[in-house]
Design a protein around this motif. Structure first.
Motif, short mmCIF file in Angstrom:
data_model
loop_
_atom_site.label_atom_id
_atom_site.label_comp_id
_atom_site.label_asym_id
_atom_site.label_seq_id
_atom_site.Cartn_x
_atom_site.Cartn_y
_atom_site.Cartn_z
N CYS A 61 23.21 -14.84 32.55
CA CYS A 61 22.99 -15.73 31.40
C CYS A 61 23.23 -17.19 31.77
O CYS A 61 22.71 -18.09 31.12
N MET A 62 24.02 -17.43 32.82
CA MET A 62 24.30 -18.81 33.25
C MET A 62 23.22 -19.32 34.21
O MET A 62 23.34 -20.42 34.75
N GLU A 63 22.18 -18.51 34.44
CA GLU A 63 21.06 -18.89 35.31
C GLU A 63 21.54 -19.38 36.67
O GLU A 63 21.19 -20.48 37.12
N PRO A 64 22.36 -18.57 37.36
CA PRO A 64 22.92 -19.00 38.65
C PRO A 64 21.87 -19.01 39.75
O PRO A 64 20.84 -18.34 39.64
N GLN A 65 22.16 -19.76 40.80
CA GLN A 65 21.28 -19.77 41.98
C GLN A 65 21.69 -18.68 42.97
O GLN A 65 20.90 -18.26 43.80
N LYS A 112 18.06 -15.30 25.28
CA LYS A 112 18.19 -15.03 26.72
C LYS A 112 19.02 -13.74 26.94
O LYS A 112 18.65 -12.88 27.74
N ALA A 113 20.14 -13.65 26.21
CA ALA A 113 21.01 -12.48 26.36
C ALA A 113 20.27 -11.20 25.99
O ALA A 113 20.36 -10.19 26.70
N MET A 114 19.51 -11.24 24.89
CA MET A 114 18.81 -10.03 24.46
C MET A 114 17.73 -9.63 25.46
O MET A 114 17.52 -8.44 25.72
N SER A 115 17.06 -10.62 26.05
CA SER A 115 16.01 -10.26 27.03
C SER A 115 16.64 -9.63 28.28
O SER A 115 16.10 -8.70 28.86
N LEU A 116 17.83 -10.11 28.67
CA LEU A 116 18.52 -9.52 29.82
C LEU A 116 19.06 -8.12 29.49
O LEU A 116 19.00 -7.22 30.32
N LEU A 117 19.57 -7.95 28.27
CA LEU A 117 20.05 -6.63 27.86
C LEU A 117 18.91 -5.62 27.85
O LEU A 117 19.06 -4.47 28.26
#
Length: 247
Positions: free
Chosen positions: A159-163, A123-128
Motif C-alpha cells: 500500500c506504500m508503493e515501495p520500490q 488501493k487497499a481493496m484492489s490489493l486485497l
C-alpha cells in the motif's frame, strides 16, 4: 530486468556486544532494479541482520548502504522518508490487533503519503482482491489464519508503493499448509517486476523465483550465483555441506 542498481552495499559490518560478536564481516553486494535476491544460510549466519541493515533497523558498525542514489548510512539522510521506499515483511505479522484489516492497510498511506481515505481504501481493496482476501476487509487480525495474516502483511507493505520489498523469513512462523499461499503472493510480485530481497529457508522458492542466490555464513557472503549454479553446482565446500543437509 534493468542493469540499474537500486541498492549498493560496500564493506558492511555489524558488531554486537561491544564488538565481541561480529554478525556481519564485510558484505559487498549490489542489487539491481527488478531483481529477486534470495539469501540462504545456516541459522545465526547474519542473514536477518543483513536484511535489517538495509533499512537501518540495525545500525551498521561500518560500511555504506546506498539506496536509490542516497547513502542511508549518512546521518543527514532522512531515514523515515527513505523507509517509505522499502516495504518490510517479518516472520511475525505485526498487524494492529484493534484495527480492521482495511484500517491496518490504510493507516500509513493516509498518514505518511497524505492519501485521501477514498484513495487509500481503493488501493487497499484492489490489493486485497489480488490476494483473494477482499471479503476479509472488515475482519480483525484475530479472525484470520496465519497464512491470511502474512498475505495481509505483504499487501499492507505494498500500500506504500515501495520500490523494494524486504522479506525476513516470511513463512517460518506458519503451519506448513499455509506456506504455499504466501509464497504464491511473493511469486506473483516477482513476476510483476518488484525488486525483492528475501531471507528464507524455503529452498524450492529460492530455486524457482530467485534471479540470484547469496549463501551467507559467519557474516560473509561465501558464494553467490544463479539458482542453477548454487543448487546444482556449488563451488564452496561450506555451501556444499549446507545444501547436503537441507535439500
Amino acid at each position: 530486468m534493468t542493469t540499474d542498481i537500486i541498492i549498493s552495499v560496500k564493506g558492511l559490518e555489524k558488531h554486537f556486544d561491544e564488538g565481541k560478536l561480529k554478525a556481519l564481516q564485510g558484505i559487498d553486494c549490489d542489487i539491481k532494479r527488478g531483481e529477486v535476491v534470495v539469501v540462504i544460510g545456516p541459522s545465526g549466519s547474519g542473514k536477518s541482520t543483513f536484511l535489517r541493515c538495509l533499512n537501518l533497523l540495525e545500525q551498521p558498525s561500518a560500511g555504506t548502504i546506498t539506496v536509490d542514489g542516497a547513502d542511508i548510512t549518512d546521518p543527514r539522510t532522512n531515514i523515515n522518508k527513505h523507509r517509505e521506499k522499502m516495504g518490510m515483511v517479518f516472520q511475525h505479522f505485526n498487524l494492529f490487533p484493534h484495527m480492521t484489516i482495511l484500517k491496518n492497510m490504510t493507516l500509513a498511506p493516509m498518514k505518511l503519503l497524505k492519501k485521501s481515505k477514498a484513495d487509500a481504501e481503493a488501493k487497499a481493496m484492489s490489493l486485497l482482491q489480488r490476494v483473494g482476501l477482499a471479503d476479509r476487509a472488515n475482519a480483525y487480525p484475530s479472525q484470520l489464519s496465519g497464512g491470511q495474516k502474512q498475505r495481509i502483511a505483504i499487501v499492507r507493505a505494498l500500500c506504500m508503493e515501495p520500490q523494494v520489498m524486504l522479506f525476513d523469513e516470511p513463512t517460518s512462523a506458519l503451519d506448513p499448509e499455509m506456506v504455499g499461499e504466501v509464497l504464491d503472493v511473493m511469486k506473483q510480485l516477482a513476476e510483476d517486476g518488484m525488486t525483492m530481497v528475501v531471507v528464507t529457508h524455503e529452498m524450492g522458492f529460492a530455486r524457482e523465483v530467485a534471479d540470484r542466490v547469496l549463501f551467507v555464513d559467519e557474516g560473509r557472503i561465501i558464494e553467490e550465483g544463479t539458482p542453477e549454479q548454487i543448487f546444482q553446482n556449488p563451488q564452496n565446500p561450506r555451501t556444499q555441506d549446507f545444501l547436503r543437509k537441507v535439500l
